[in-house]
Scaffold this motif. Sequence first.
Motif, mmCIF file in Angstrom:
data_model
loop_
_atom_site.group_PDB
_atom_site.id
_atom_site.type_symbol
_atom_site.label_atom_id
_atom_site.label_comp_id
_atom_site.label_asym_id
_atom_site.label_seq_id
_atom_site.Cartn_x
_atom_site.Cartn_y
_atom_site.Cartn_z
ATOM 1 N N HIS A 1 3.943 6.806 12.907
ATOM 2 C CA HIS A 1 4.083 5.546 13.635
ATOM 3 C C HIS A 1 5.486 4.967 13.524
ATOM 4 O O HIS A 1 6.108 5.007 12.459
ATOM 5 C CB HIS A 1 3.113 4.505 13.065
ATOM 6 N N TYR B 1 -9.345 10.104 9.773
ATOM 7 C CA TYR B 1 -7.950 9.655 9.702
ATOM 8 C C TYR B 1 -7.013 10.581 10.475
ATOM 9 O O TYR B 1 -6.194 10.133 11.289
ATOM 10 C CB TYR B 1 -7.536 9.551 8.230
ATOM 11 N N THR C 1 -12.050 5.455 5.685
ATOM 12 C CA THR C 1 -12.221 6.566 6.636
ATOM 13 C C THR C 1 -13.656 7.076 6.698
ATOM 14 O O THR C 1 -13.899 8.146 7.241
ATOM 15 C CB THR C 1 -11.282 7.725 6.257
ATOM 16 N N MET D 1 1.278 -2.631 3.426
ATOM 17 C CA MET D 1 0.263 -1.768 4.024
ATOM 18 C C MET D 1 0.424 -0.353 3.492
ATOM 19 O O MET D 1 1.526 0.190 3.495
ATOM 20 C CB MET D 1 0.381 -1.736 5.548
ATOM 21 N N SER D 2 -0.675 0.238 3.032
ATOM 22 C CA SER D 2 -0.671 1.651 2.659
ATOM 23 C C SER D 2 -1.569 2.398 3.632
ATOM 24 O O SER D 2 -2.595 1.858 4.083
ATOM 25 C CB SER D 2 -1.154 1.863 1.223
ATOM 26 N N ARG D 3 -1.181 3.627 3.957
ATOM 27 C CA ARG D 3 -2.012 4.455 4.825
ATOM 28 C C ARG D 3 -2.005 5.881 4.318
ATOM 29 O O ARG D 3 -0.985 6.392 3.833
ATOM 30 C CB ARG D 3 -1.561 4.393 6.277
ATOM 31 N N THR E 1 -1.792 -0.027 14.275
ATOM 32 C CA THR E 1 -2.190 -0.893 13.165
ATOM 33 C C THR E 1 -1.447 -2.216 13.290
ATOM 34 O O THR E 1 -0.221 -2.235 13.383
ATOM 35 C CB THR E 1 -1.884 -0.265 11.792
ATOM 36 N N PHE F 1 -4.785 8.980 13.633
ATOM 37 C CA PHE F 1 -3.499 8.383 13.261
ATOM 38 C C PHE F 1 -2.456 9.460 12.997
ATOM 39 O O PHE F 1 -2.703 10.409 12.246
ATOM 40 C CB PHE F 1 -3.654 7.495 12.013
ATOM 41 N N LEU G 1 -7.094 -2.526 13.706
ATOM 42 C CA LEU G 1 -6.789 -1.181 14.174
ATOM 43 C C LEU G 1 -7.229 -1.062 15.625
ATOM 44 O O LEU G 1 -8.237 -1.659 16.034
ATOM 45 C CB LEU G 1 -7.527 -0.108 13.354
ATOM 46 N N ASP H 1 1.832 9.126 6.262
ATOM 47 C CA ASP H 1 1.344 8.535 5.021
ATOM 48 C C ASP H 1 2.488 7.785 4.353
ATOM 49 O O ASP H 1 3.558 8.355 4.103
ATOM 50 C CB ASP H 1 0.818 9.615 4.089
ATOM 51 N N GLY I 1 -7.617 5.924 3.888
ATOM 52 C CA GLY I 1 -7.704 4.876 4.877
ATOM 53 C C GLY I 1 -6.441 4.041 4.945
ATOM 54 O O GLY I 1 -5.374 4.435 4.455
ATOM 55 N N ILE I 2 -6.564 2.880 5.550
ATOM 56 C CA ILE I 2 -5.450 1.950 5.737
ATOM 57 C C ILE I 2 -5.825 0.639 5.061
ATOM 58 O O ILE I 2 -6.911 0.085 5.306
ATOM 59 C CB ILE I 2 -5.155 1.749 7.231
#
Length: 324
Positions: A265, A258, A253, A207-209, A134, A262, A150, A99, A213-214
């Motif tokens: 990364h 999620y 999501t 980008m936020s995850r 991603t 994921f 994705l 995250d 969601g992303i």
Amino acid sequence: MFTLALLLCLPVIALAATSYSIQDTYIGHDFLDTWNWETANDPTHGRTDYVDKKTAISSNLSVASDRSFLMRADSVNMVPPGQRGRKSVRISSPGAYGDSVLVLDLWHMPTGCATWPAFWTLSKNGPWPHGGETDVIEGVNNNIDNLASLHTTGNCTMPQTREQHGHTVSTQCDTRFNYNQGCGVSFTKPNSYGQPFNANGGGWYAMSRGERGIFIWFWSRYDSSVPLEVSQGLSTVNPDPDLWGKPDAAFPTDSCDYQSHFDAHNIVFDLTFCGDWAGSAYGSSGCPGNCIDFVDNNPRAFDEAYWEISSLRIYTPNDNTSLL
């Protein structure tokens, strides 16, 4: 007194929003000193020879200053027979992130016929596609609109309609479908990719995850709506659509769990040529002749095939929530 009493009787409404604090910052020499140069064959079958750091530096393909980092393709030499392809660079981050929020300040991205650049993330543990992928910035040849996507294992789809500026291209994220097209969103804001992006001085991608969601945002260099915390590289960010505006690409999501799709990364910048996407789209892109012949025999055509990065900042969630 009556007004005060009335205010005291009103319910207190507080919206809990996740705040993120800076964990890692990469500027200029930070890339040279800490990132990994990858030299394996291009997994997307490009006409590309990824070189190690020593070769990249000696060949002037990787250059750092106090304010920027530049990585590019060879634009001087023809490709000799029997070689893997045109010399280029692929680098990956030393750390992996779950995250988080990534904020990229970018001056220039590779562009031109046969090019296929990407700024993306993939699972440290793998094997791909386990743990997910991603794609934040991606395009080919003379494209001018960014594509964010994705790529996942099974049972991950996206709704056709969602709260985003971009246009839904595909909804199936599972790599087994549509020749690994993934679930993609084409950006509709001007100057998001290629030559228009570069001509306008670049811009910011974020980008936020997390569990919701992303989500991916883009602001062009002179966009007055860019949040101050993004443009100034502040120590904390809050990627709330109420503050940052509607994302350009949203991957909620609702129909894609999620946690199971994921994990942590690594971050990757690369530049390949032809291959599975740029090669197949080459003939319809207004580019001359054959893609591989073009790559081999026209080094000066790749003068604009370079990344110039101002900064990359990675933020991770604070332990508690902030009240707005």
